[in-house]
Design an enzyme around this catalytic site. Structure first.
Site, PDB file in Angstrom:
ATOM      1  N   HIS A  48      -7.074  -0.072  -6.742  1.00 42.19           N
ATOM      2  CA  HIS A  48      -6.369  -1.326  -6.435  1.00 42.19           C
ATOM      3  C   HIS A  48      -5.704  -1.291  -5.054  1.00 42.19           C
ATOM      4  CE1 HIS A  48      -2.302  -0.173  -8.627  1.00 42.19           C
ATOM      5  NE2 HIS A  48      -2.725   0.772  -7.839  1.00 42.19           N
ATOM      6  N   GLU A  49      -5.321  -2.475  -4.580  1.00 39.30           N
ATOM      7  CA  GLU A  49      -4.752  -2.622  -3.229  1.00 39.30           C
ATOM      8  C   GLU A  49      -5.684  -2.097  -2.140  1.00 39.30           C
ATOM      9  OE1 GLU A  49      -2.436  -4.163  -1.717  1.00 39.30           O
ATOM     10  OE2 GLU A  49      -1.505  -4.993  -3.509  1.00 39.30           O
ATOM     11  N   GLY A  50      -6.973  -2.314  -2.301  1.00 40.93           N
ATOM     12  CA  GLY A  50      -7.933  -1.818  -1.313  1.00 40.93           C
ATOM     13  C   GLY A  50      -8.432  -0.454  -1.724  1.00 40.93           C
ATOM     14  N   ARG A  74       0.819  -1.209   0.000  1.00 40.59           N
ATOM     15  CA  ARG A  74       0.000   0.000   0.000  1.00 40.59           C
ATOM     16  C   ARG A  74       0.848   1.253   0.000  1.00 40.59           C
ATOM     17  NH1 ARG A  74      -5.205  -2.258   3.569  1.00 40.59           N
ATOM     18  NH2 ARG A  74      -6.075  -3.293   1.733  1.00 40.59           N
TER      19      ARG A  74
END
Lengths: 265, 602
Positions: B444-446, B301
């Protein structure tokens, strides 16, 4: 094959360079420095030559303690060891060539590669002086046109080629009307032009390895060289700002000005 | 006076030095045993290499890669032909293993320096860097959780740059909701597993510039319980080693997703085990797949956040250069049409747009570096207490460091388009491409929504408030530093007040959560994320203002640079920080406009 390459410390042209108000030099505070790009090209060429023919690349720089940064840069690129001539006072190109001559006599390289000039004061003299002092052949402005370098590109005929008998080098030089190939007996002095190669970027493993590579310290005294400058810098000044141009009415007016004012036709 | 236009610097080197050595003290990390081999010299040499590689090699390839996405022919993905040359050169710089320990071929570089080095590469051409970033993440997972056999088989070729890696989590029905993963794994007699299922949006899942791709795949072991606890992690290569060669491993590309950005790296749908011959190797304990993934989440992140900064900074520099050169109109009040037009940077509104971009870009970079610095301390701090405290801080800062550059970076990218006017809206100019690229970072990535829930539901209340307490201490230190440096005291006071308000919000919402009112607690999680972002970035701007004042105080050269910092800090304190009370009120009162809105009312 042993190759000696210079690594001069120069002002980074990206820095804002200002002349001191009294004209005694440039304001050094806040400036960034780098290895002279022509020298960096020399290091790259040296590394390619020893990759092909074995041997070692020794880098040399002249100046105060801070030039070790440029030596580390060259070592991080892959040079094997470094020679640092510790000298802080003024020195001119004759003095530099004299110091390099002594380093060459001590190191006995097969080839010395220098940048054709350094980007700080663009003299373009040291390589030629050095060859003269040593009584060696010289090939200046070694050059080759390279685009982005693929493996294929690197394998093309390089600008500096060791001949089959390993007794001389063939060098492609940049000249006014194109490229010229000359052959020079070894040992020889070669100076690099901008289009010789695209230097590699030091890798992190290379940077870490460079930390343990030796830097030998010498001084003008140890080399028995008197570096008292023969050339005196009287004053430095910024180039005058360009004046605004004018528009002329027609061609005859232009010719008249070129003839009478500029005196070029 | 006109000067030749300079190429886009991607990031300001001056700012990077300022952030590393004047705002933070990055060299202090070298006092830790883990980083003892490093010094400012090694940092400088590496930054010099990466920024030059970024500017000279990667940046010139960006436009073409954006224009020529990979093609899908005969079941295989063919990427831009330049990748064949660029990937090995990128690997050669040593960034794949840079932060890793020597036993896997790394150089134990602090993440702080790695992060900023990669920012140059991502700003230059994220399409190329993305492959390295994904491979690094996948290989690192194997390094931490893989068996010696799995490491030797899969991690080593990835770290050597011979193979690439992916994170294969998402399925059509399981995006943000990973608990719903359906891909199945059944044990095989040889100790490996047979994988069957489908994944979607898998970045970099096929390429033709290296010989193999390893997919770190989430799957459910046959008979495992439902929900997140039934999910395990597997290494599934596209081609598996067998009898001294690589054979097809029954991982099929089912389709290529046509995207609006990140066009150089394909996003693919994958089918595993269509012919029942897809082999996978278990990574970490069964049922702990998500837990393993989440251990690496902070780093991933932070990388996405850095990409947000990188994508915004390249556009910001483009906009500044354009505004300096583009003549349009005359100064306010001048009506003389015979006077030459003035560069648009002379117009106050253009400077507003540029200053806003600067505040977001440099505030974001400062936040990312502060988070990375804590990550370095969390991993390698001198004692357990330091490591624990830093760990809580990284956890707390990560959702902010991921989402702020994505959301505000998108705004900054839009402003860069705006500064370019009609030209900005044309594809002849690059800002529109960066705007398209940036959008992915909030997804993306949460997603940003997930980051808000993570921050409010987990992070601010972590350790019984210890995380927030440590953050408050960091803010206190910065406020004291700013006061001593002679920064306008009102800024420090405003920051402390905003922090106090935030603490009250957290206490009240935390109490609601404890009493079972979870919906009410989390209702304004997006506003809370916004609030905390504004606060955290104000903290970073105060730190920058302090360092700038210190420099001006000692008569350092380049006063223009420091004055610019003070103006951007002023902007943040004048325009952004005052939004904290509003956002706090929304969170505390549980204002219910969208909560009571019914689907049929839309």
């Amino acid at each position: 094959m042993k190759i000696l390459v210079t690594a001069k410390r120069v002002e980074d042209p990206e820095s804002k360079i200002k002349v001191k108000p009294d004209g005694s030099g440039i304001v050094q505070e806040g400036l960034k420095y780098k290895i002279n790009p022509f020298d960096e090209i020399g290091v790259e060429e040296g590394l390619r030559l020893v990759a092909k023919h074995q041997g070692e690349v020794v880098v040399v720089s002249i100046g105060g303690k801070e030039v070790q940064e440029q030596l580390r840069h060259a070592l991080a690129m892959g040079a094997h060891r470094a020679v640092w001539v510790n000298h802080t006072g003024p020195v001119d190109q004759l003095g530099i060539a004299a110091l390099l001559q002594k380093v060459v006599e001590k190191e006995q390289p097969d080839l010395v590669i220098l940048g054709k000039q350094s980007i700080d004061d663009d003299q373009n003299q040291v390589g030629q002086y050095l060859a003269e002092f040593l009584g060696w052949g010289q090939a200046t402005f070694a050059s080759k046109v390279e685009s982005m370098e693929s493996e294929q590109e690197k394998n093309k005929v390089p600008a500096i080629v060791l001949t089959a008998d390993k007794k001389s080098v063939q060098v492609i030089r940049e000249v006014d009307n194109g490229l010229a190939t000359v052959e020079c007996q070894l040992p020889a002095v070669v100076t690099t032009d901008l289009r010789l190669n695209q230097p590699r970027y030091a890798s992190l493993p290379g940077i870490m390895k460079a930390k343990s590579k030796p830097i030998e310290e010498l001084t003008p005294a140890k080399l028995s060289v008197d570096v008292t400058p023969a050339i005196q810098v009287l004053k430095m000044s910024s180039p005058p700002a360009r004046k605004a141009g004018i528009k002329v009415a027609d061609v005859p007016a232009l010719v008249e000005k070129l003839h009478n004012e500029a005196k070029v036709v | 006076m006109t000067t030749a236009p300079r190429p886009n610097p991607l990031l300001s080197d001056r700012d990077v030095d300022f952030q590393l050595y004047e705002v933070l003290d990055a060299t202090s990390l070298c006092a830790l045993p883990a980083f003892a081999e490093h010094s400012r010299d090694t940092f400088t040499l590496l930054l010099d290499s990466t920024r030059r590689f970024a500017r000279e090699v990667l940046y010139p390839t960006y436009r073409d890669m954006d224009a020529q996405p990979p093609s899908f022919r005969d079941g295989r993905v063919h990427v831009h032909p330049l990748m064949r040359e660029l990937y090995p050169r990128l690997v050669e710089l040593g960034l794949l293993t840079a932060t890793r320990p020597p036993d896997v071929g790394g150089q134990q570089l602090p993440l702080t320096v790695h992060a900023v080095s990669t920012a140059y590469l991502m700003a230059a051409n994220l399409n190329v860097y993305a492959w390295l970033g994904l491979t690094l993440g996948a290989a690192h997972l194997l390094e931490v959780f893989g068996t010696p056999e799995v490491k030797a088989t899969f991690m080593e070729p990835m770290y050597r740059g011979e193979w690439t890696g992916t994170m294969a989590l998402t399925e059509p029905q399981a995006g943000s909701s990973l608990a719903d993963v359906r891909t199945r794994a059944t044990p095989a007699p040889d100790g490996s597993w047979r994988i069957q299922g489908s994944k979607i949006f898998i970045s970099g899942a096929d390429q033709d510039f290296s010989e193999n791709v390893v997919h770190l795949t989430l799957a459910r072991i046959e008979g495992a319980e439902g929900g997140t606890r039934g999910i395990s992690l597997f290494a599934v290569p596209s081609r598996r080693p067998e009898g001294g060669t690589l054979v097809d491993n029954d991982v099929r590309v089912a389709g290529v997703i046509h995207k609006i950005g990140w066009k150089g790296i394909p996003s693919l749908a994958l089918n595993y085990g269509e012919s029942g011959d897809c082999h996978g190797w278990l990574v970490g304990p069964p049922g702990r797949g998500l837990a393993c993934m989440f251990q690496m989440m902070n780093e991933a992140r932070i990388m996405v956040g850095m990409n947000g900064v990188a994508t915004a900074t390249v556009a910001y520099h483009e906009a500044v250069a354009y505004a300096r050169e583009r003549p349009q109109g005359r100064p306010t009040g001048v009506r003389d049409a015979t006077r030459p037009q003035t560069p648009i940077i002379e117009h106050a509104d253009v400077r507003r747009m540029l200053l806003r971009q600067k505040a977001i870009v440099e505030g974001g970079l400062s936040l990312l570096l502060a988070a990375s610095y804590q990550a370095d301390l969390a991993g390698h701090g001198q004692d357990e207490a330091t490591r624990q405290r830093a760990g809580l801080l990284v956890d707390l800062l990560t959702p902010v460091a991921k989402s702020f550059p994505a959301e505000r970076g998108f705004e900054a990218n839009a402003l860069a388009v705006q500064v370019h006017g009609g030209y900005g809206y044309s594809s002849e100019y690059l800002p529109e491409a960066w705007l398209r690229d940036q959008k992915l970072n909030s997804i993306h990535e949460g997603t940003t929504g997930i980051q808000g829930l993570d921050l409010l539901g987990r992070k601010v209340v972590a350790g019984g408030g210890a995380a927030l307490q440590s953050f408050a201490e960091e803010v206190g230190t910065t406020v004291a530093r700013a006061r001593a440096a002679g920064v306008t005291p009102e800024w420090g006071e405003a920051l402390e007040q905003a922090l106090a308000e935030t603490t009250t919000v957290v206490t009240e919402l935390g109490a609601r959560g404890m009493s079972g009112e979870v919906e009410l607690m989390l209702r304004h999680s997006a506003d809370f994320l916004e609030l905390f972002s504004v606060l955290a970035v104000a903290w970073r701007w105060l730190a920058q203002a302090a360092a700038a004042k210190e420099a001006l105080g000692r008569g350092a050269p380049d006063a223009d640079f420091y004055e610019g910092k003070l103006a951007a800090a002023q902007y943040w304190f004048a325009v952004e920080l005052p939004r904290v009370p509003l956002l706090a009120r929304l969170c505390r009162t549980g204002e219910d406009s969208y909560a009571r809105m019914r689907p049929e009312w839309f």
